[in-house]
Write an enzyme that holds these catalytic residues in place. Structure first.
Site, mmCIF file in Angstrom:
data_model
loop_
_atom_site.group_PDB
_atom_site.id
_atom_site.type_symbol
_atom_site.label_atom_id
_atom_site.label_comp_id
_atom_site.label_asym_id
_atom_site.label_seq_id
_atom_site.Cartn_x
_atom_site.Cartn_y
_atom_site.Cartn_z
ATOM 1 C CG ASP A 349 43.209 38.558 39.541
ATOM 2 O OD1 ASP A 349 42.086 38.383 40.326
ATOM 3 O OD2 ASP A 349 43.233 37.836 38.586
ATOM 4 C CG ASP A 660 44.028 34.143 37.063
ATOM 5 O OD1 ASP A 660 42.702 33.928 37.612
ATOM 6 O OD2 ASP A 660 44.860 34.219 37.902
ATOM 7 C CG ASN A 726 42.076 70.068 5.113
ATOM 8 O OD1 ASN A 726 43.450 70.053 4.900
ATOM 9 N ND2 ASN A 726 41.410 68.911 5.171
ATOM 10 C CG ASN A 765 45.072 67.361 0.118
ATOM 11 O OD1 ASN A 765 44.889 67.356 1.037
ATOM 12 N ND2 ASN A 765 44.682 66.331 -0.910
ATOM 13 C CB THR A 768 50.948 70.446 4.173
ATOM 14 O OG1 THR A 768 49.675 70.520 3.407
ATOM 15 C CG2 THR A 768 51.969 71.510 3.626
ATOM 16 C CG ASP A 769 46.346 66.870 4.024
ATOM 17 O OD1 ASP A 769 46.245 68.170 4.444
ATOM 18 O OD2 ASP A 769 45.169 66.586 3.781
HETATM 19 P P1 ATP Z 1 43.741 36.095 43.566
HETATM 20 O O1 ATP Z 1 42.382 35.838 43.259
HETATM 21 O O2 ATP Z 1 44.328 37.611 43.823
HETATM 22 O O3 ATP Z 1 44.772 35.496 42.278
HETATM 23 P P2 ATP Z 1 44.454 33.988 45.176
HETATM 24 O O4 ATP Z 1 45.481 33.284 44.120
HETATM 25 O O5 ATP Z 1 44.832 33.773 46.482
HETATM 26 O O6 ATP Z 1 44.355 35.515 44.760
HETATM 27 P P3 ATP Z 1 42.568 31.961 44.748
HETATM 28 O O7 ATP Z 1 43.654 31.221 43.815
HETATM 29 O O8 ATP Z 1 41.289 31.814 44.462
HETATM 30 O O9 ATP Z 1 42.980 33.154 44.955
HETATM 31 O O10 ATP Z 1 42.815 31.215 46.228
HETATM 32 C C1 ATP Z 1 41.983 31.517 47.211
HETATM 33 C C2 ATP Z 1 42.531 30.783 48.345
HETATM 34 O O11 ATP Z 1 42.672 29.128 48.243
HETATM 35 C C3 ATP Z 1 43.963 30.871 48.923
HETATM 36 O O12 ATP Z 1 44.084 32.193 49.653
HETATM 37 C C4 ATP Z 1 44.544 29.496 49.649
HETATM 38 O O13 ATP Z 1 44.001 29.643 50.730
HETATM 39 C C5 ATP Z 1 43.611 28.615 48.868
HETATM 40 N N1 ATP Z 1 44.521 28.172 47.630
HETATM 41 C C6 ATP Z 1 45.150 28.494 46.607
HETATM 42 N N2 ATP Z 1 45.637 27.789 45.908
HETATM 43 C C7 ATP Z 1 45.658 26.665 46.415
HETATM 44 C C8 ATP Z 1 45.986 25.279 45.886
HETATM 45 N N3 ATP Z 1 46.502 25.027 45.030
HETATM 46 N N4 ATP Z 1 45.289 24.055 46.707
HETATM 47 C C9 ATP Z 1 44.565 24.639 47.746
HETATM 48 N N5 ATP Z 1 44.118 25.787 48.198
HETATM 49 C C10 ATP Z 1 44.778 26.701 47.501
#
Ligand code: ATP
Length: 946
Positions: A349, A660, A726, A765, A768-769
């Site tokens: 990510d 995540d 061995n 054995n 030394t093993d």
């Molecule tokens: P990664 O996948 O690397 O963690 P990321 O956090 O940018 O990246 P997402 O969390 O899926 O990926 O977010 C994708 C897009 O959604 C972001 O680029 C942003 O424009 C929008 N975004 C992120 N967080 C929010 C939020 N809390 N509310 C509304 N839009 C959001």
């Protein structure tokens, strides 16, 4: 009030049929403050921990007894009993020395094995503690995160997206709550939950006011009162149906066991040949003669069969896992250590893993102009400076107020001030960034006070937007919908745009301008988010789930900076040098993603990202082609991760993949090493993963790979050492018997004399093993671990070259030992003048010393032993201990008697040392030739290329 609980079971009956008040009364809890600590303590001791059938802990003595469960040890003990019996029948006056010594050695070996086993179990238990699941509860009026096994009935369980449900609970609050209950009901779609009572009895799958242990929150949030824990939960009721997970055997352990078995058979065959040969050649007069030959045979088998290998292997793997955990990489299974060593691709990510997740809104873009938010980082003081050309101060102001306020209202983060005046963000950093930027404007007019939140359409990384419905109490209780999300997504929901104080239709021209703004921001590596809104009409119902996010008014876009973590760039360089490909998979905008990837040298300048939409257009064959060269994927959904993993694996890659969210779980399971985030990851992703990053940091993945490779190297080191040593023991006895005539191992009557005694072999054995092997398992990693390409998963841990080495080393060791005997004995090729006991003591000592020299050399296949000679203090400890014990066995009269040895002169010691060291020089010379050969090969390769 325990009376409400079913007798003998820690749960209340049919909670889904009861209304919330009844439940609360029966469980003596409180919806506001939860249980008190005193109540929790009382319930914990009454009901026990919230666990599914705790495995009964085996007592230590059982582990100790298990050490004797080996056919060879049985055989040895039988021989001891016969020996004792014959001693008893003969005269019974002198001590039955052999029997006693062998019994003691068997006991000592069992103790050593017992120690290894308990240590590795303790290590595994420590790690299990690190990965146990946790739950949020309200106790004593405060929310806290506790290990799920500490939940008690009556606890107020707080549920949010990505949580794994820790116990059965009756819902008292549910906001757009959807739960995955596949583990219980087999239903793979998430089901909606609410707080309503069904009225009549319904099957489990329809009890929508309940959540059950083992399920996962797919979306929304809620609060429930725990109604059952442990085996009394619904999943507890079917726990006996769940498969008992068999003890994990990793591929490496399988291979090592197979090697052990194969060697066992080989050694037994050789031993049988030796025994039969000796029995034929020796004039057998008494039962004692036969017995001593048999005893030698069995001892040889016990010493040479590497029965301790699996235990040492587990110990080394477990210690490796502990070391990794200290370095913030928590591995859940032994097998992942090996897989890590073979990882050839890391799919990571971006946000929070490569970057710091310190989100700061730096710029705003609205129809009226561009603004720069000043003020550093989180410090909420500063202002928006206009870079564009606002038509007048008023309208621009209006748009920015709306942009930041709307963004804040459409989020769940909170900003609180510490005593020292600094501010802290609680919740999603992206959302916090809006609150901070709003504070930077520093005017009461920008506050979101006066708005009451009445509904939320949550953010998911698949939807990439979220909305909230609020009531504006300062303006006639007008209901407004605020949405924020990825600009490209949000724009599709918009039909109008805010220009100054006016709302005008979003013409193609205006839309193109908004897109250009977004491109400009993302081209500068900024994360982009847009905000839109719409006043709701009185007839629109926010509770029925009718689509509200339509015909929105676009307000503008913010550019958020999220700098890369410092450690990431060097880690990427290291991974690249180690032949590992880095792939970024992010939900972010393709330009932002590409820019950051460029900055981190994941792609060359000007490189492009492939988007989720692009991926959807590719069939599997085209995807297979695309994954070969693509290193950045943007605007992806969780399902794309799964496709990318599958395509990479189909090409023979060993894939490490981070994730995540709840939706990442399938990809995490499918990857060879699913990696979850310890800080920001959801509980569900942590459960699906094989490794957890305690610091969410990409660099930790690379570090874990380095450790994984190092551990595999170390395993090869001690395998090389143990097998060759061995081999040396077996060959000494075998060649000693076969060539007895040549080296003078014959008595006056021409009968063969055994080169070593049974007790001597068992002694070798013992000293030394295990100790040097374990020390080698803890060897500091070589400098070259991250300069070679990843090991192929199908590569054998012991290759042909290593086997040849093992045989060569064993042979030289045996020759050195036999040469010493010949040198000291009167007969043979070199006539000496020592007695048989002295000659044997010499040969025995050379064998021990040669093994210790072997320990120094076996640390690398090709690097000189002098390189970092003293780096491993454990190894030196083991060597010094072994030498001390050998000196004792040679010079202490009681041990002389026990082991059939006699004191050596100073000169004889010197001689033994020189002869034993020949093995060391032999191996080092062999390595030198190997190094020269590979240098030559490299030179020809370069010459050819030029
Ligand atoms: P990664 O996948 O690397 O963690 P990321 O956090 O940018 O990246 P997402 O969390 O899926 O990926 O977010 C994708 C897009 O959604 C972001 O680029 C942003 O424009 C929008 N975004 C992120 N967080 C929010 C939020 N809390 N509310 C509304 N839009 C959001």
């Amino acid at each position: 009030m325990s009376s409400a609980l079913e007798p003998g079971r820690n749960r209340i009956a049919s909670p889904y049929l009861k209304d919330v008040e009844t439940i609360i009364r029966e469980l003596d809890t409180d919806i506001g403050v939860g249980l008190s600590s005193a109540q929790v303590q009382a319930r914990l001791s009454r009901d026990g921990p919230n666990e599914l059938r705790a495995q009964p802990v085996k007592p230590a003595w059982q582990y100790f007894l298990r050490q004797f469960q080996d056919p060879l040890v049985y055989l040895l003990l039988v021989a001891v009993v016969i020996n004792l019996a014959s001693w008893w029948l003969m005269d019974g006056r002198d001590w039955p020395v052999d029997a006693l010594v062998i019994t003691l050695i068997v006991l000592a070996n069992a103790l050593l094995g017992f120690f290894q086993e308990t240590r590795s179990q303790r290590a595994v238990a420590t790690l299990a503690n690190l990965t146990q699941s946790s739950s949020s509860v309200i106790r004593d009026g405060a929310m806290e995160r506790i290990p799920s096994h500490q939940l008690v009935v009556g606890d107020l369980l707080v549920l949010s997206e990505g949580d794994s449900v820790g116990a059965d609970a009756r819902l008292v609050q549910a906001n757009a709550l959807r739960v995955l209950e596949a583990s219980l009901t087999g239903e793979s779609e998430a089901v909606s939950k609410n707080t309503a009572c069904p009225g009549t009895e319904v099957p489990l799958a329809e009890r929508s006011n309940m959540v059950f242990k083992g399920s996962a929150i797919a979306q929304g949030s809620g609060v429930g009162v725990v109604t059952a824990i442990g085996m009394a939960t619904e999943v507890g009721a079917i726990a006996h149906l769940l498969e008992v997970t068999p003890e994990e055997v990793t591929p490496l352990q399988k291979e090592v066991r197979a090697i052990g078995r194969m060697l066992g058979i080989a050694v037994l065959l050789i031993t049988m040949v030796v025994v039969v040969a000796v029995l034929i050649l020796i004039p057998v007069d008494t039962v004692d003669d036969v017995l001593s030959v048999l005893l030698l045979g069995v001892s040889l088998a016990v010493a040479a069969v590497p029965e301790g290998l699996p235990a040492i292997l587990s110990l080394v793997l477990a210690f490796g896992m502990l070391r990794m955990a200290r370095n913030k990489a928590i591995i859940k299974r032994l097998s992942s250590v090996e897989t890590l060593g073979a990882a050839s691709v890391i799919c990571t990510d971006k946000t929070g893993t490569l970057t710091r997740s310190e989100m700061t809104i730096q710029q705003t873009m609205t129809a009226s102009g561009k603004g720069r938010v000043s003020g550093v980082g989180y410090a909420p003081n500063g202002q928006i400076d206009y870079l564009g050309m606002p038509t007048s101060k008023g309208p621009v102001h209006n748009e920015n107020v709306l942009l930041l306020r709307g963004g804040s209202l459409a989020g769940n983060a909170r900003l609180t001030q510490r005593e020292d005046g600094s501010w802290v963000i609680h919740g999603d950093p992206t959302e916090g960034a809006f609150l901070v930027a709003q504070r930077k404007l520093d005017a009461p007019v920008h506050s979101t006070n006066g708005f009451e939140r009445v509904a939320e359409i949550p953010f998911t990384s698949d939807r990439k937007m979220m909305s909230a419905v609020v009531i504006d109490h300062e303006h006639n209780d007008q209901r407004l919908l605020f949405s924020k999300g990825a600009p490209d997504v949000l724009l599709q929901h918009c039909t109008h745009i805010q220009v100054g104080m006016d709302v005008v239709p979003l013409t193609d021209d205006l839309r193109a301008r908004a897109v250009a703004n977004v491109n400009e921001l993302s081209g500068a590596a900024l994360r982009t988010l847009s905000v839109a809104y719409r006043p709701l009409t009185a007839s629109e119902d926010v509770t029925t789930g009718q689509p509200l996010e339509t015909a929105l008014v676009f307000i503008g876009t913010v550019g958020i900076s999220d700098p890369p973590r410092e450690e990431v760039a060097p880690a990427i360089v290291e991974a690249r040098r180690a032949g590992i490909r880095i792939i970024m998979i992010t939900g972010d905008h393709p330009r932002t993603a590409a820019r950051i990837a460029e900055d981190l040298d994941i792609i060359p300048a000007g490189g492009r990202a492939l988007t989720g939409a692009d991926l959807d257009k590719l069939d599997d064959a085209a995807l297979a082609e695309a994954v070969k060269s693509t290193c950045v994927y943007a605007r992806t959904a969780a399902s794309h991760k799964l496709r990318i993993v599958d395509a990479l694996q189909a090409q023979g890659h060993v894939v490490a993949m981070t994730g995540d969210g709840v939706n990442d779980a399938p990809a995490l399971k499918s990857a060879d090493i699913g990696i979850a985030m310890g800080i920001t990851g959801t509980e569900v992703s942590r459960q699906a993963a094989k490794m957890i990053l305690a610091d969410d940091n990409f660099a930790t993945i690379v570090l874990a790979i380095r450790e994984g490779r190092g551990i595999l190297d170390n395993i090869r080191k001690f395998l090389r050492y143990l097998l060759s040593s061995n081999m040396g023991e077996v060959l000494t006895v075998f060649l000693g018997v076969v060539g007895a005539g040549v080296i003078g191992l014959v008595d006056e009557k021409g009968a063969i004399i055994l080169p070593l005694l049974a007790t001597q072999i068992l002694w070798i054995n013992l000293i030394t093993d295990a100790a040097p092997a374990i020390a080698m398992g803890l060897d500091p990693h070589g400098e070259d671990v991250m300069t070679r390409s990843p090991r192929k998963p199908w590569d054998r841990i012991i290759d042909t070259r290593m086997w040849i080495g093992v045989i060569e080393v064993g042979l030289v060791m045996a020759l050195a030992s036999l040469f010493t005997i010949d040198w000291l004995l009167p007969g043979g090729m070199i006539p000496g003048d020592a007695s048989l006991v002295e000659a044997r003591t010499g040969g025995f000592t050379v064998l021990v010393l040669a093994q210790l020299f072997n320990a120094l050399s076996a640390r690398s296949e090709s690097t000189s032993a002098f390189r970092r000679l003293f780096a491993n203090r454990w190894l030196w400890g083991a060597i010094v201990l072994a030498v001390a014990l050998q000196v004792a066995v040679v010079h202490s009269p009681p041990l002389n008697k026990a082991f059939g040895t006699s004191a050596l002169t100073f000169g004889q010691w010197g001689f033994c040392l020189v002869v034993a060291s020949s093995l060391f020089w032999f191996i080092e010379l062999r390595k030198l030739l190997l190094r020269l050969k590979s240098q030559k090969r490299a030179k020809t390769y370069i010459a050819k290329r030029e």
